[in-house]
Write an enzyme that holds these catalytic residues in place. Structure first.
Site, mmCIF file in Angstrom:
data_model
loop_
_atom_site.group_PDB
_atom_site.id
_atom_site.type_symbol
_atom_site.label_atom_id
_atom_site.label_comp_id
_atom_site.label_asym_id
_atom_site.label_seq_id
_atom_site.Cartn_x
_atom_site.Cartn_y
_atom_site.Cartn_z
ATOM 1 N N GLN A 234 53.801 58.823 -9.954
ATOM 2 C CA GLN A 234 53.489 59.700 -11.080
ATOM 3 C C GLN A 234 54.748 60.327 -11.675
ATOM 4 O O GLN A 234 54.676 61.016 -12.689
ATOM 5 C CB GLN A 234 52.528 60.820 -10.643
ATOM 6 N N ARG A 381 44.005 66.694 -8.531
ATOM 7 C CA ARG A 381 43.388 67.086 -9.803
ATOM 8 C C ARG A 381 43.377 68.599 -9.995
ATOM 9 O O ARG A 381 42.351 69.217 -10.285
ATOM 10 C CB ARG A 381 41.980 66.538 -9.914
ATOM 11 N N CYS A 382 44.541 69.166 -9.847
ATOM 12 C CA CYS A 382 44.650 70.611 -9.922
ATOM 13 C C CYS A 382 46.112 70.924 -10.047
ATOM 14 O O CYS A 382 46.936 70.327 -9.391
ATOM 15 C CB CYS A 382 44.076 71.214 -8.649
ATOM 16 N N GLU A 754 42.361 68.397 -15.581
ATOM 17 C CA GLU A 754 42.090 69.009 -14.291
ATOM 18 C C GLU A 754 40.969 70.015 -14.340
ATOM 19 O O GLU A 754 40.304 70.270 -13.334
ATOM 20 C CB GLU A 754 43.345 69.722 -13.812
#
Ligand code: PCD
Ligand SMILES: [Cu+]
Length: 801
Positions: A234, A381-382, A754
């Protein structure tokens, strides 16, 4: 706008258009190009030898039998890495992590040796032939037990060090204490408050579990001295810098390429031992080396998330006005502190935990602790511990409402930060850029007919025969995304800006490159939309390229929903630079003063005479043959954007569940999610992102966990045990939105991906707890699987026929 202009506008497919995803034709035809699709001449395969024990001393490693297997080229151990000083590597959190275990292992499945062979099968067979003799040590998997005076020492290498990257350590398994807010003032408010509530909860250890596991192909060219690494990362530029620092190969000789990525979800931010081992093996052997994790390796060694033991307290007036918040967290970081957070924030953005509420006083403290579990602490996802922060405040507001006998919605409406108060300074040191919480919640309450739901629930509760209990959950969250202002956020000293470079070709088509990297979000689609609107070039002729460090400008990558807030702004600004140069060229072509020319969708028009214009396409050609005196040829622009602040998307979610009192089965009857991410680039993609985030939220709340036994064995690191919902389990989602633009972002856009994850998790807990709330239940720990919910029902005697 007249039809002609509408036609031109729709041809651009710019901001606000639900343009179909450019990347899908290749994905749905199986034509994606993932790391495991990369094949190079002479390529070898690596496999890890891993520890069966959670805590053990390594007495001896014998590689002879493995090396004797035909097709095996090398077996690397810590001893081979030592001369290169690569047996340990720095983590993103300022700690160090063993690349290959050096004298002892501290979690089950820790990397011990790396076998390189002609193919995967030989490598796997050879890994089983590496003989490792262990002396088992007592393991500790509970962070509270890890802090007891006689707890086993997990990190021998840190013995005697009473401070670490984030200050003082007070115990051999203590990593740091991090605090924000005013402790004494908050304590005084608690002493004098009408009402206080307190609740302890565990946000369980989970794993992001992307479909594609981690992996890389490292290829070192001995003749040219070049290193090429294909990696499912990423943050490819950060990988290049880390590899450069570790190997002393100049960054100019290193090329990192993230090809298509099969989901990231925070799992692919860090640098893992497998990457280092594959790179070293390639340098040593002079051949490309591929390493791809198995599912179990992924679930048991690369990057867990959460594992926060939290205690929250609220102080309030008798009428429900919140006066103070106090939170303490014991954070289980596993054997190495490899949390992926901006350097200065060992607990990430946890201090967003005052949420959407105007709370005048707050204090939060976090203790990081080592245990014999695998490292990580990634932003699944945060945006760095935001989901934990939202969970605690949303739970605590529910608990307070219960104590006061107030409705959950009413207490929220009473305590929201009013929209006139933005920018809003929180007591924990953040400045929220914008928000309108009241409008959002009221819109949801109207849409679902909240009163009618409550009335139905009251009837259900009054009926002693009702087999299904009804629970209504609410969550009104504030996210913090877009890391971030370099004055606050850096990774390894690199400010967290992002970048965009655009080149317009003579025919008016363009290529744009960014420092971010899509993992499925659809950047190739949406980024082109920004350029279309801002520079007047149709999205259909814009190629968006990310992930190759030899072509893309430096950027910090995609995680923490930062691409739209940071790279999105760079794209807008680079487009505007193009637009400005194009205007000067157009004026030159039209033989008027630049002040008399204005930009109109896809062209430059002489003010007041709409028939006199030059299209962007015409200007592009002129940029290569007829520019004003003294101007450079060409039409390109670069922008590096360092945001002045984070963006603060928010939302209001409502969930209705039906819980079976005899079996504990929980059915999600309705889920209504309203999101506000400011200006919306592609509504269809946003909806898809929201569906994905809600589904992952459902996964965490209802089933995901990484349980350990006392010996430190991870129970169930396979998809037989780890819950990943399919279309069969996934509830139906209803989505909605409001638009409150970010005042500091050039487009007014905030991140969105998110939010649905962060917002839905406490909403599910809120709903499940609500099914039992009339019986005095204030909290239930996740995951809310049937067994655990049944246990609650059983404890209340509800399961007796
Ligand atoms: N306003 C707005 C916003 C946004 N958008 C869109 O949407 C998307 C998203 O975005 P954002 O929010 O900005 O984000 P990004 O940065 O891009 O991304 C990231 C995220 O993303 C999500 N999603 C997804 N999807 C997919 N498919 N895959 C994946 O992997 C994923 N991941 C996940 C995660 S996890 Mo972390 O990493 O944990 O921190 S973070 C994250 C993109 O496309 C964009 O463009 C729009 O349109 N508008
Ligand atoms: Cu996080």
């Amino acid at each position: 706008m007249d039809t002609l202009n509408l036609d031109r506008l729709s041809k651009l497919e710019g901001i606000g258009c639900s343009r179909k995803r450019r990347e899908d034709p290749r994905f749905i035809q199986g034509k994606g190009n993932y790391v495991d699709d990369v094949k190079m001449p002479g390529m070898l395969f690596g496999a890890m030898v891993r520890s069966p024990y959670a805590h053990a001393r390594i007495l001896r490693i014998d590689t002879a039998r493995a090396l004797a297997l035909p097709g095996v080229h090398a077996v690397l151990t810590a001893n081979d890495l030592k001369p290169l000083n690569l047996h340990w590597m720095p983590t993103l959190a300022g700690d160090v992590q063993a690349v290959l275990a050096d004298e002892k292992v501290s979690f089950q499945n820790q990397e011990v040796a790396f076998v390189v062979a002609d193919d995967r099968y030989i490598a796997a067979d050879a890994a089983e032939l590496v003989d490792v003799e262990y002396e088992e040590l007592p393991a500790v998997v509970d962070p509270f037990k890890a802090l007891e005076p006689d707890a086993p020492v997990i990190r021998d290498d840190l013995q005697g060090k009473d401070s670490g990257a984030h200050g003082a350590r007070r115990h051999h398994n203590h990593i740091f204490t991090w605090e924000a807010g005013d402790k004494d003032r908050t304590a005084r408010v608690f002493e004098n408050a009408d009402i206080t509530v307190k609740e302890s909860m565990l946000y369980q250890r989970v794993h992001p579990c992307p479909l594609e596991t981690c992996g890389c192909v490292a290829s070192f060219d001995k003749v040219r001295g070049d290193l090429t690494v294909y990696i499912t990362s990423q943050a490819p530029h950060v990988v290049r810098t880390v590899v450069g620092l570790l190997s002393s190969i100049p960054e100019s000789k290193i090329r990192v390429i993230s090809p298509d990525i099969g989901g990231g979800f925070g799992n692919k931010v860090g640098v893992y031992p497998g990457y280092v081992a594959a790179i070293v093996a390639s340098i040593v052997l002079g051949r490309p080396v591929k390493w791809i994790e198995s599912r179990t390796e992924n679930l048991s060694s690369t990057a867990f998330a959460r594992d926060y033991h939290m205690t929250g307290e609220l102080a309030a007036d008798a009428d429900g006005r919140i006066k103070a918040l106090r939170v303490h967290v014991t954070a289980d970081h596993g054997a190495f502190d490899a949390c992926a957070d901006p350097t200065k924030f060992p607990a990430g953005m946890f201090h967003v935990c005052t949420g959407s509420y105007d709370i005048p006083n707050a204090f939060v403290s976090v203790d990081g602790v080592y245990t014999n579990k695998f490292p990580g602490g990634v932003a699944y996802r945060c945006s760095f511990r935001v989901t934990e922060a939202v969970y605690i405040i949303e739970r605590m507001v529910d608990v307070l409402a219960q104590k006061l006998g107030m409705d959950k919605a009413e207490i929220r409406l009473k305590n929201f930060i009013p929209k006139e108060r933005f920018p809003y300074q929180t007591p924990l040191g953040l400045e929220y850029d914008s928000g309108d919480y009241d409008t959002a919640l009221r819109k949801v309450m109207d849409a679902v007919d909240y009163r009618a739901l409550r009335a139905e629930q009251a009837r259900r509760r009054a009926d002693p025969q009702a087999e299904w209990l009804m629970g209504i959950g609410l969550c009104t969250f504030t996210e913090i995304v877009g890391a971030g202002p370099s004055k606050m956020c850096d990774i390894l000293g690199l400010g967290m800006f992002d970048s965009c470079e655009i080149r317009v070709h003579p025919d008016g088509s363009a290529i744009a490159r960014m420092g971010t990297i899509t993992q499925g979000q659809g950047h190739q689609t949406t980024y082109a939309q920004i350029i279309a609107t801002e520079a007047g070039i149709p999205a259909s002729v814009i190629e968006v390229e990310e992930g190759d460090t030899s072509t893309a400008p430096y950027g910090l990558g995609t995680y923490g929903s930062r691409s739209t807030p940071v790279a999105g702004a760079a794209i807008a600004r680079a487009s505007r630079k193009i637009r400005e140069k194009a205007r000067l060229i157009a004026a030159h072509l039209l033989e008027v003063s630049p002040d008399d020319v204005e930009f109109d969708l896809d062209r430059y028009v002489v003010k007041g005479s709409p028939d006199q214009f030059k299209t962007m396409k015409e200007v592009a050609m002129a940029a290569y043959n007829n520019v004003p005196e003294g101007m450079e040829m060409g039409l390109e622009a670069v922008d590096y954007y360092d945001p002045p602040n984070f963006t603060f998307p928010f939302g209001a979610y409502l969930c209705v569940v039906e819980v079976n009192r005899y079996s504990g089965e929980t059915r999600v009857r309705q889920f209504y999610a309203l999101d506000d991410c400011g200006t919306r680039i592609n509504p269809m993609i946003i909806e898809g992102q929201v569906h994905g985030g809600l589904t992952e939220g459902y996964a965490v709340a209802m089933g995901q966990e990484m349980p350990y036994d006392d010996a430190g064995n991870l129970l169930g690191a396979t998809l037989m045990d780890y819950f990943v919902p399919t279309a069969v389990e996934t509830p139906t989602w209803q989505t909605d939105f409001t638009v409150t633009p970010s005042p500091h972002h050039p487009l007014g856009a905030k991140g969105v991906a998110e939010s649905p994850h962060v917002g839905s998790i406490p909403c599910f807990t809120s709903a499940v707890v609500d099914a039992f709330a009339h019986l005095g239940v204030t909290h239930m720990n996740m995951p809310h699987n049937a067994y655990r919910v049944w246990r609650q029902s059983h404890a209340l005697g509800l399961d007796k026929r």
